[in-house]
Motif scaffolding. Structure first.
Motif, PDB file in Angstrom:
ATOM      1  N   LEU A 141       4.016   9.319   0.102  1.00 34.55           N
ATOM      2  CA  LEU A 141       4.813   9.493   1.312  1.00 34.55           C
ATOM      3  C   LEU A 141       5.716   8.295   1.550  1.00 34.55           C
ATOM      4  O   LEU A 141       6.882   8.418   1.923  1.00 34.55           O
ATOM      5  CB  LEU A 141       3.888   9.667   2.528  1.00 34.55           C
ATOM      6  CG  LEU A 141       3.106  10.968   2.651  1.00 34.55           C
ATOM      7  CD1 LEU A 141       2.112  10.855   3.807  1.00 34.55           C
ATOM      8  CD2 LEU A 141       4.052  12.126   2.866  1.00 34.55           C
ATOM      9  N   MET A 142       5.151   7.117   1.331  1.00 39.03           N
ATOM     10  CA  MET A 142       5.877   5.893   1.633  1.00 39.03           C
ATOM     11  C   MET A 142       5.117   4.703   1.045  1.00 39.03           C
ATOM     12  O   MET A 142       3.892   4.713   0.989  1.00 39.03           O
ATOM     13  CB  MET A 142       5.988   5.727   3.159  1.00 39.03           C
ATOM     14  CG  MET A 142       6.743   4.503   3.632  1.00 39.03           C
ATOM     15  SD  MET A 142       6.668   4.370   5.453  1.00 39.03           S
ATOM     16  CE  MET A 142       7.692   5.781   5.925  1.00 39.03           C
ATOM     17  N   ASP A 158      -5.710  21.711   5.060  1.00 42.26           N
ATOM     18  CA  ASP A 158      -5.343  21.917   3.655  1.00 42.26           C
ATOM     19  C   ASP A 158      -5.115  20.604   2.934  1.00 42.26           C
ATOM     20  O   ASP A 158      -5.212  20.532   1.698  1.00 42.26           O
ATOM     21  CB  ASP A 158      -4.062  22.756   3.568  1.00 42.26           C
ATOM     22  CG  ASP A 158      -4.206  24.117   4.222  1.00 42.26           C
ATOM     23  OD1 ASP A 158      -5.082  24.885   3.785  1.00 42.26           O
ATOM     24  OD2 ASP A 158      -3.452  24.400   5.180  1.00 42.26           O
ATOM     25  N   ALA A 159      -4.806  19.571   3.688  1.00 44.37           N
ATOM     26  CA  ALA A 159      -4.504  18.268   3.091  1.00 44.37           C
ATOM     27  C   ALA A 159      -4.715  17.178   4.140  1.00 44.37           C
ATOM     28  O   ALA A 159      -4.838  17.452   5.336  1.00 44.37           O
ATOM     29  CB  ALA A 159      -3.063  18.244   2.581  1.00 44.37           C
ATOM     30  N   ILE A 160      -4.739  15.928   3.670  1.00 49.56           N
ATOM     31  CA  ILE A 160      -4.858  14.779   4.570  1.00 49.56           C
ATOM     32  C   ILE A 160      -3.789  13.753   4.193  1.00 49.56           C
ATOM     33  O   ILE A 160      -3.292  13.725   3.059  1.00 49.56           O
ATOM     34  CB  ILE A 160      -6.250  14.127   4.488  1.00 49.56           C
ATOM     35  CG1 ILE A 160      -6.547  13.658   3.056  1.00 49.56           C
ATOM     36  CG2 ILE A 160      -7.319  15.077   4.981  1.00 49.56           C
ATOM     37  CD1 ILE A 160      -7.819  12.852   2.919  1.00 49.56           C
ATOM     38  N   GLY A 161      -3.444  12.903   5.145  1.00 46.33           N
ATOM     39  CA  GLY A 161      -2.527  11.804   4.879  1.00 46.33           C
ATOM     40  C   GLY A 161      -3.192  10.497   5.225  1.00 46.33           C
ATOM     41  O   GLY A 161      -3.764  10.357   6.309  1.00 46.33           O
ATOM     42  N   ALA A 162      -3.122   9.511   4.311  1.00 46.93           N
ATOM     43  CA  ALA A 162      -3.809   8.236   4.534  1.00 46.93           C
ATOM     44  C   ALA A 162      -3.334   7.208   3.519  1.00 46.93           C
ATOM     45  O   ALA A 162      -2.548   7.514   2.618  1.00 46.93           O
ATOM     46  CB  ALA A 162      -5.323   8.415   4.426  1.00 46.93           C
ATOM     47  N   HIS A 163      -3.828   5.978   3.664  1.00 49.46           N
ATOM     48  CA  HIS A 163      -3.575   4.950   2.649  1.00 49.46           C
ATOM     49  C   HIS A 163      -4.279   5.339   1.359  1.00 49.46           C
ATOM     50  O   HIS A 163      -5.430   5.799   1.370  1.00 49.46           O
ATOM     51  CB  HIS A 163      -4.104   3.593   3.120  1.00 49.46           C
ATOM     52  CG  HIS A 163      -3.205   2.885   4.076  1.00 49.46           C
ATOM     53  ND1 HIS A 163      -2.087   2.199   3.679  1.00 49.46           N
ATOM     54  CD2 HIS A 163      -3.267   2.766   5.423  1.00 49.46           C
ATOM     55  CE1 HIS A 163      -1.494   1.667   4.744  1.00 49.46           C
ATOM     56  NE2 HIS A 163      -2.193   1.997   5.806  1.00 49.46           N
ATOM     57  N   SER A 173       0.838  -1.198   0.000  1.00 54.97           N
ATOM     58  CA  SER A 173       0.000   0.000   0.000  1.00 54.97           C
ATOM     59  C   SER A 173       0.874   1.250   0.000  1.00 54.97           C
ATOM     60  O   SER A 173       1.964   1.248   0.584  1.00 54.97           O
ATOM     61  CB  SER A 173      -0.920   0.025   1.225  1.00 54.97           C
ATOM     62  OG  SER A 173      -1.686   1.215   1.270  1.00 54.97           O
ATOM     63  N   ASN A 174       0.385   2.288  -0.651  1.00 48.15           N
ATOM     64  CA  ASN A 174       1.056   3.579  -0.620  1.00 48.15           C
ATOM     65  C   ASN A 174       0.402   4.494   0.407  1.00 48.15           C
ATOM     66  O   ASN A 174      -0.823   4.624   0.430  1.00 48.15           O
ATOM     67  CB  ASN A 174       1.000   4.264  -1.993  1.00 48.15           C
ATOM     68  CG  ASN A 174       1.978   3.682  -2.984  1.00 48.15           C
ATOM     69  OD1 ASN A 174       3.062   3.221  -2.611  1.00 48.15           O
ATOM     70  ND2 ASN A 174       1.623   3.674  -4.262  1.00 48.15           N
TER      71      ASN A 174
END
Length: 327
Positions: A270-271, A243-248, A175-176
């Motif tokens: 991100l990874m 302003d943004a979100i981080g998630a799978h 997964s990214n």
């Protein structure tokens, strides 16, 4: 008279009743007919009906009813005194996860479904177990598995950076971790996040990435908002609180499908991480080893790709676990 003898006597009397409750039209009442249907289904009875005559051989009926009674009720007096039903013999694995579509969520009927739900049900089923999906507080996942409240954690759970915290099975998928913004945002690269507000689910990999900033690509944010529930990060983005979100990546894509949301995923991830199943470090059963083998078999025989393909396009790319770099 023993319990077994009483049961045999009871069945014999009922068999006699069956034999004599044939009416003049060669019909039996509904209850007797139901017994007949069940017995016939298991091929345990032989009705001997000669032309122009209406009778059954009582001995055959008694034998058939005895078999049926043992099958249905497990005559506790015959043989073993402590018999266990098929359901009781099949142990249940308590799998902990929070709501995280498309991996684990409730369908329209309120039944748990998703990639991880189906993979776990299939894998543990092959191992001889049933699965109970337990909705957990994601922040307390490690405590729950260590205390034995759940048997394992399986909910799009990234292994990277947590290898020493659990006894792992996997990775079984790739997964990214990504950053997503509103469609009309002026943020296009990770560097554009400098001074911005980012919302993440607490205790997830994106939270750690932006808190630790060990990756030189990660800029200093203006504010990092950690929320307990995954759904709230999308609310904060839509309302302009973030302003943004981080998630799978898969989670973002699923949200866009479900709500027709105008969200854009940044090209640079991100990874890339491996997803695994986490057991307690103190797990003494051989469940992790057997589950590892079973998931490998499912990947080889195409079962995993078939399940993933029900939820995500190009399922094979999510199974390229051999290409992951070891931490």
């Amino acid at each position: 008279m023993t319990l077994c003898e009483r049961n045999v006597n009871m069945v014999a009397q009922y068999a006699l009743l069956v034999a004599h409750r044939v009416n003049s039209n060669n019909m039996v009442d509904s209850k007797v007919f139901l017994v007949y249907r069940i017995i016939s289904r298991y091929n345990r009875i032989i009705f001997l009906i000669s032309k122009g005559k209406r009778y059954m051989k009582i001995k055959k009926v008694i034998s058939a009813c005895l078999v049926l009674t043992c099958l249905v009720t497990g005559l506790s007096g015959c043989g073993k005194t402590d018999q266990v039903s098929d359901t009781a013999e099949r142990s249940v694995i308590k799998l902990g996860s929070d709501s995280y579509p498309p991996y684990n969520y409730l369908n329209e009927d309120g039944v748990p479904t998703g990639i991880d739900v189906e993979l776990a049900t299939e894998a543990f089923g092959r191992m001889g177990y049933d699965v109970e999906i337990v909705n957990i507080d994601w922040e307390k996942k490690q405590e729950l598995v260590e205390n034995g409240d759940i048997d394992c954690i399986m909910g799009c759970f990234s292994m990277k950076g947590r290898l020493d915290d659990y006894k792992w099975v996997g990775p079984y998928m790739v997964s990214n971790q990504v950053v997503a913004v509103n469609e009309n945002s002026d943020i296009y690269t990770l560097s554009d996040l400098e001074g911005k507000t980012l919302a993440v689910q607490s205790t997830t990999k994106p939270e750690g990435i932006f808190l630790k900033r060990t990756d030189s690509r990660i800029p200093k944010l203006g504010n990092l908002i950690s929320l307990e529930h995954r759904e709230l990060i999308y609310t904060f983005l839509g309302k302009g609180y973030a302003d943004a979100i981080g998630a799978h990546e898969e989670s973002v894509i699923q949200y866009m499908k479900d709500y027709d949301a105008k969200i854009r995923i940044l090209d640079e991830p991100l990874m890339t991480v491996g997803i695994g199943v986490a057991f307690s470090k103190n797990e003494t059963r051989d469940l992790p080893e057997k589950l590892e083998q079973t998931l490998d078999e499912m990947r080889e025989d195409g079962t995993s790709a078939k399940i993933i393909g029900k939820y995500l396009d190009d399922p094979e790319k999510y199974l390229e676990v051999d290409q992951l770099e070891e931490e």
